[in-house]
Design a protein around this motif. Structure first.
Motif, PDB file in Angstrom:
ATOM      1  N   TRP A 179      47.926  10.688 -27.547  1.00 32.84           N
ATOM      2  CA  TRP A 179      47.771  12.065 -27.054  1.00 32.84           C
ATOM      3  C   TRP A 179      46.380  12.595 -27.348  1.00 32.84           C
ATOM      4  O   TRP A 179      45.856  13.432 -26.611  1.00 32.84           O
ATOM      5  N   GLY A 180      45.766  12.113 -28.407  1.00 40.20           N
ATOM      6  CA  GLY A 180      44.376  12.487 -28.698  1.00 40.20           C
ATOM      7  C   GLY A 180      43.439  12.004 -27.598  1.00 40.20           C
ATOM      8  O   GLY A 180      42.458  12.663 -27.254  1.00 40.20           O
ATOM      9  N   SER A 181      43.750  10.850 -27.025  1.00 40.76           N
ATOM     10  CA  SER A 181      42.943  10.315 -25.929  1.00 40.76           C
ATOM     11  C   SER A 181      43.132  11.133 -24.651  1.00 40.76           C
ATOM     12  O   SER A 181      42.167  11.591 -24.040  1.00 40.76           O
ATOM     13  N   TYR A 182      44.403  11.287 -24.257  1.00 42.21           N
ATOM     14  CA  TYR A 182      44.673  11.988 -22.997  1.00 42.21           C
ATOM     15  C   TYR A 182      44.372  13.478 -23.092  1.00 42.21           C
ATOM     16  O   TYR A 182      43.900  14.083 -22.127  1.00 42.21           O
ATOM     17  N   GLY A 183      44.653  14.070 -24.255  1.00 42.09           N
ATOM     18  CA  GLY A 183      44.392  15.504 -24.433  1.00 42.09           C
ATOM     19  C   GLY A 183      42.911  15.812 -24.268  1.00 42.09           C
ATOM     20  O   GLY A 183      42.540  16.727 -23.526  1.00 42.09           O
ATOM     21  N   VAL A 184      42.064  15.025 -24.934  1.00 42.18           N
ATOM     22  CA  VAL A 184      40.624  15.281 -24.865  1.00 42.18           C
ATOM     23  C   VAL A 184      40.092  14.977 -23.462  1.00 42.18           C
ATOM     24  O   VAL A 184      39.267  15.726 -22.936  1.00 42.18           O
ATOM     25  N   ALA A 185      40.598  13.911 -22.831  1.00 43.34           N
ATOM     26  CA  ALA A 185      40.145  13.582 -21.478  1.00 43.34           C
ATOM     27  C   ALA A 185      40.459  14.727 -20.513  1.00 43.34           C
ATOM     28  O   ALA A 185      39.592  15.155 -19.742  1.00 43.34           O
ATOM     29  N   LEU A 186      41.684  15.241 -20.591  1.00 44.17           N
ATOM     30  CA  LEU A 186      42.054  16.339 -19.698  1.00 44.17           C
ATOM     31  C   LEU A 186      41.256  17.599 -20.019  1.00 44.17           C
ATOM     32  O   LEU A 186      40.858  18.338 -19.120  1.00 44.17           O
ATOM     33  N   LEU A 187      41.000  17.822 -21.306  1.00 46.05           N
ATOM     34  CA  LEU A 187      40.194  18.980 -21.711  1.00 46.05           C
ATOM     35  C   LEU A 187      38.779  18.868 -21.141  1.00 46.05           C
ATOM     36  O   LEU A 187      38.215  19.849 -20.639  1.00 46.05           O
ATOM     37  N   VAL A 188      38.217  17.662 -21.195  1.00 43.68           N
ATOM     38  CA  VAL A 188      36.870  17.437 -20.662  1.00 43.68           C
ATOM     39  C   VAL A 188      36.838  17.762 -19.163  1.00 43.68           C
ATOM     40  O   VAL A 188      35.937  18.455 -18.681  1.00 43.68           O
ATOM     41  N   PHE A 189      37.861  17.291 -18.425  1.00 39.27           N
ATOM     42  CA  PHE A 189      37.916  17.593 -16.986  1.00 39.27           C
ATOM     43  C   PHE A 189      38.008  19.104 -16.756  1.00 39.27           C
ATOM     44  O   PHE A 189      37.325  19.650 -15.894  1.00 39.27           O
ATOM     45  N   THR A 203      28.575  14.473 -14.856  1.00 39.83           N
ATOM     46  CA  THR A 203      29.870  13.819 -14.671  1.00 39.83           C
ATOM     47  C   THR A 203      29.863  12.421 -15.293  1.00 39.83           C
ATOM     48  O   THR A 203      30.804  12.030 -15.990  1.00 39.83           O
ATOM     49  N   GLY A 204      28.785  11.694 -15.063  1.00 39.20           N
ATOM     50  CA  GLY A 204      28.668  10.370 -15.665  1.00 39.20           C
ATOM     51  C   GLY A 204      28.664  10.439 -17.184  1.00 39.20           C
ATOM     52  O   GLY A 204      29.318   9.641 -17.858  1.00 39.20           O
ATOM     53  N   ALA A 205      27.942  11.426 -17.713  1.00 36.15           N
ATOM     54  CA  ALA A 205      27.875  11.592 -19.168  1.00 36.15           C
ATOM     55  C   ALA A 205      29.265  11.875 -19.735  1.00 36.15           C
ATOM     56  O   ALA A 205      29.642  11.341 -20.782  1.00 36.15           O
ATOM     57  N   LEU A 206      30.033  12.695 -19.037  1.00 37.39           N
ATOM     58  CA  LEU A 206      31.372  13.028 -19.526  1.00 37.39           C
ATOM     59  C   LEU A 206      32.295  11.811 -19.474  1.00 37.39           C
ATOM     60  O   LEU A 206      33.110  11.625 -20.376  1.00 37.39           O
ATOM     61  N   PHE A 207      32.154  10.975 -18.443  1.00 34.54           N
ATOM     62  CA  PHE A 207      32.960   9.751 -18.402  1.00 34.54           C
ATOM     63  C   PHE A 207      32.563   8.806 -19.540  1.00 34.54           C
ATOM     64  O   PHE A 207      33.421   8.156 -20.142  1.00 34.54           O
ATOM     65  N   ALA A 208      31.265   8.722 -19.828  1.00 37.99           N
ATOM     66  CA  ALA A 208      30.824   7.892 -20.955  1.00 37.99           C
ATOM     67  C   ALA A 208      31.396   8.429 -22.268  1.00 37.99           C
ATOM     68  O   ALA A 208      31.846   7.669 -23.127  1.00 37.99           O
ATOM     69  N   PHE A 209      31.412   9.759 -22.394  1.00 37.85           N
ATOM     70  CA  PHE A 209      31.995  10.360 -23.597  1.00 37.85           C
ATOM     71  C   PHE A 209      33.486  10.035 -23.703  1.00 37.85           C
ATOM     72  O   PHE A 209      33.971   9.642 -24.767  1.00 37.85           O
ATOM     73  N   ILE A 210      34.221  10.183 -22.593  1.00 36.56           N
ATOM     74  CA  ILE A 210      35.666   9.888 -22.613  1.00 36.56           C
ATOM     75  C   ILE A 210      35.891   8.419 -22.965  1.00 36.56           C
ATOM     76  O   ILE A 210      36.786   8.079 -23.737  1.00 36.56           O
ATOM     77  N   SER A 211      35.052   7.547 -22.411  1.00 35.56           N
ATOM     78  CA  SER A 211      35.160   6.119 -22.713  1.00 35.56           C
ATOM     79  C   SER A 211      35.011   5.862 -24.216  1.00 35.56           C
ATOM     80  O   SER A 211      35.805   5.142 -24.819  1.00 35.56           O
ATOM     81  N   LEU A 212      33.991   6.482 -24.823  1.00 32.75           N
ATOM     82  CA  LEU A 212      33.748   6.273 -26.247  1.00 32.75           C
ATOM     83  C   LEU A 212      34.839   6.908 -27.104  1.00 32.75           C
ATOM     84  O   LEU A 212      35.296   6.339 -28.095  1.00 32.75           O
ATOM     85  N   TRP A 213      35.252   8.102 -26.709  1.00 36.00           N
ATOM     86  CA  TRP A 213      36.271   8.832 -27.475  1.00 36.00           C
ATOM     87  C   TRP A 213      37.610   8.087 -27.462  1.00 36.00           C
ATOM     88  O   TRP A 213      38.226   7.848 -28.507  1.00 36.00           O
ATOM     89  N   THR A 214      38.068   7.715 -26.267  1.00 35.25           N
ATOM     90  CA  THR A 214      39.351   7.021 -26.177  1.00 35.25           C
ATOM     91  C   THR A 214      39.241   5.628 -26.805  1.00 35.25           C
ATOM     92  O   THR A 214      40.210   5.127 -27.370  1.00 35.25           O
ATOM     93  N   GLY A 215      38.040   5.042 -26.739  1.00 39.19           N
ATOM     94  CA  GLY A 215      37.819   3.744 -27.377  1.00 39.19           C
ATOM     95  C   GLY A 215      37.957   3.838 -28.885  1.00 39.19           C
ATOM     96  O   GLY A 215      38.552   2.969 -29.523  1.00 39.19           O
ATOM     97  N   ALA A 216      37.428   4.924 -29.442  1.00 42.43           N
ATOM     98  CA  ALA A 216      37.536   5.128 -30.889  1.00 42.43           C
ATOM     99  C   ALA A 216      38.994   5.310 -31.299  1.00 42.43           C
ATOM    100  O   ALA A 216      39.464   4.739 -32.289  1.00 42.43           O
ATOM    101  N   LEU A 217      39.722   6.093 -30.500  1.00 42.81           N
ATOM    102  CA  LEU A 217      41.130   6.346 -30.811  1.00 42.81           C
ATOM    103  C   LEU A 217      41.996   5.105 -30.564  1.00 42.81           C
ATOM    104  O   LEU A 217      43.110   5.021 -31.040  1.00 42.81           O
ATOM    105  N   TRP A 218      41.497   4.182 -29.817  1.00 41.26           N
ATOM    106  CA  TRP A 218      42.218   2.930 -29.590  1.00 41.26           C
ATOM    107  C   TRP A 218      41.801   1.909 -30.657  1.00 41.26           C
ATOM    108  O   TRP A 218      42.615   1.120 -31.139  1.00 41.26           O
ATOM    109  N   GLY A 219      40.526   1.944 -31.002  1.00 44.97           N
ATOM    110  CA  GLY A 219      40.007   1.000 -31.996  1.00 44.97           C
ATOM    111  C   GLY A 219      40.601   1.203 -33.377  1.00 44.97           C
ATOM    112  O   GLY A 219      40.882   0.233 -34.085  1.00 44.97           O
TER     113      GLY A 219
END
Lengths: 61, 248
Positions: free
Chosen positions: A17-27, B99-115
């Motif tokens: 949820w930390g992943s999806y929550g932040v992603a949706l917040l960013v959008f 938009t590209g920067a935000l996708f890069a941020f989401i990639s890194l953020w979700t990667g950290a939470l997965w890692g």
């Protein structure tokens, strides 16, 4: 599967949820910023028009 | 039916066209995102190795792919603007960067939470992760450089050079998992096929297309503001109904 089990994500709730929550917040933030930028641009254009005394306010709202 | 496509390379006509196209991309994006998440969370089975944590993949992989593709498109537009001096190309590059920067941020953020749950670390200085971080910095550098030069045409030139030189980083990100021994896993989806469950593929594909459409819609919306800002002292902008009317 019930809802509390769903939200629990087998112990990975924080990560999933930390992943999806932040992603949706960013959008959401990006969409708000784009809207704000448009309003700001239009506001400044109207300001320029008013300052130049350009009286073309044909259609009043 | 003959359409004069060159007509739309002028900011004057593109402004109106972009406005019409935004909902065409935005609505399918929202619907596909919902479908993708539904399949990803309610149809796709629990992973045997990673349990439920693997579901981060459905946002992590599309965001990462987009962060790379948007960069290449941005650099392409910047190059077009540099070579052909087309104003709209440079404006498109400028519109794509956040938009590209935000996708890069989401990639890194979700990667950290997965890692963290899978590798035991939020971050490692692995080739894949480091090159993706550099991608985020390149986006931020492009935005900062553009903003720091007052003359927009000079800003376009300087930032275009940065974007073009920086595009060498994209293949480095892509091939990093092959070229080096990385903690980050290799591609699960290959041209030769994949071992993923069909529903997992469907979920990821739906979110990927949704992210594509979202990126197009939000960039078109942003470029309209950039056109207004840059063409502020032209007659056609002053004649726009949204400028003439008080509120719209």
């Amino acid at each position: 599967m019930n809802w509390s089990e769903f939200f629990y994500m087998n112990g990975y709730a924080f990560y999933v949820w930390g992943s999806y929550g932040v992603a949706l917040l960013v959008f959401a933030v990006e969409i708000a910023m784009v809207r704000h930028r448009r309003q700001k641009a239009l506001r400044e254009l109207r300001l320029i028009r008013d300052e130049m005394g350009d009286d073309r306010t044909g259609e009043t709202a | 039916m003959a359409i004069n496509w060159f007509k739309y390379s002028a900011p004057t006509t593109f402004y109106g066209l972009a406005g019409k196209l935004i909902p065409v991309f935005a609505w399918p994006a929202a619907i596909l995102f919902a479908i993708g998440l539904y399949i990803g969370f309610f149809v796709a089975p629990t992973d045997a190795v990673q349990s439920e944590a693997y579901r981060i993949m459905f946002i992590h992989v599309p965001a990462s792919i987009l962060s790379m593709f948007v960069y290449l498109i941005m650099a392409g537009y910047a190059a077009l603007g540099l070579i052909f001096k087309t104003r709209l190309s440079s404006m498109m590059a400028q519109a794509l960067a956040p938009t590209g920067a935000l996708f890069a941020f989401i990639s890194l953020w979700t990667g950290a939470l997965w890692g963290k749950p899978m590798w035991g670390a939020w971050w490692v200085w692995d080739a894949r992760l480091t090159s993706e971080l550099i991608l985020l910095f390149l986006y931020l550098g492009f935005i900062a450089l553009q903003a720091s030069i007052d003359d927009p045409r000079r800003a376009d030139k300087a930032s275009a050079l940065l974007a073009i030189v920086g595009s060498v980083n994209v293949p480095i990100i892509y091939f990093s998992v092959k070229w080096w021994n990385t903690l980050h896993q290799g591609s699960t989806i290959k041209f030769s096929g994949t071992s993923m469950h069909i529903s997992m593929q469907q979920a990821m594909f739906a979110v990927l297309v949704a992210c594509w459409l979202y990126a197009i819609a939000v960039s078109l919306a942003r470029v309209r503001s950039i056109i207004l800002e840059r063409e502020a002292n032209t007659q056609w902008v002053n004649d726009l109904p949204e400028v003439r009317s008080v509120e719209r």
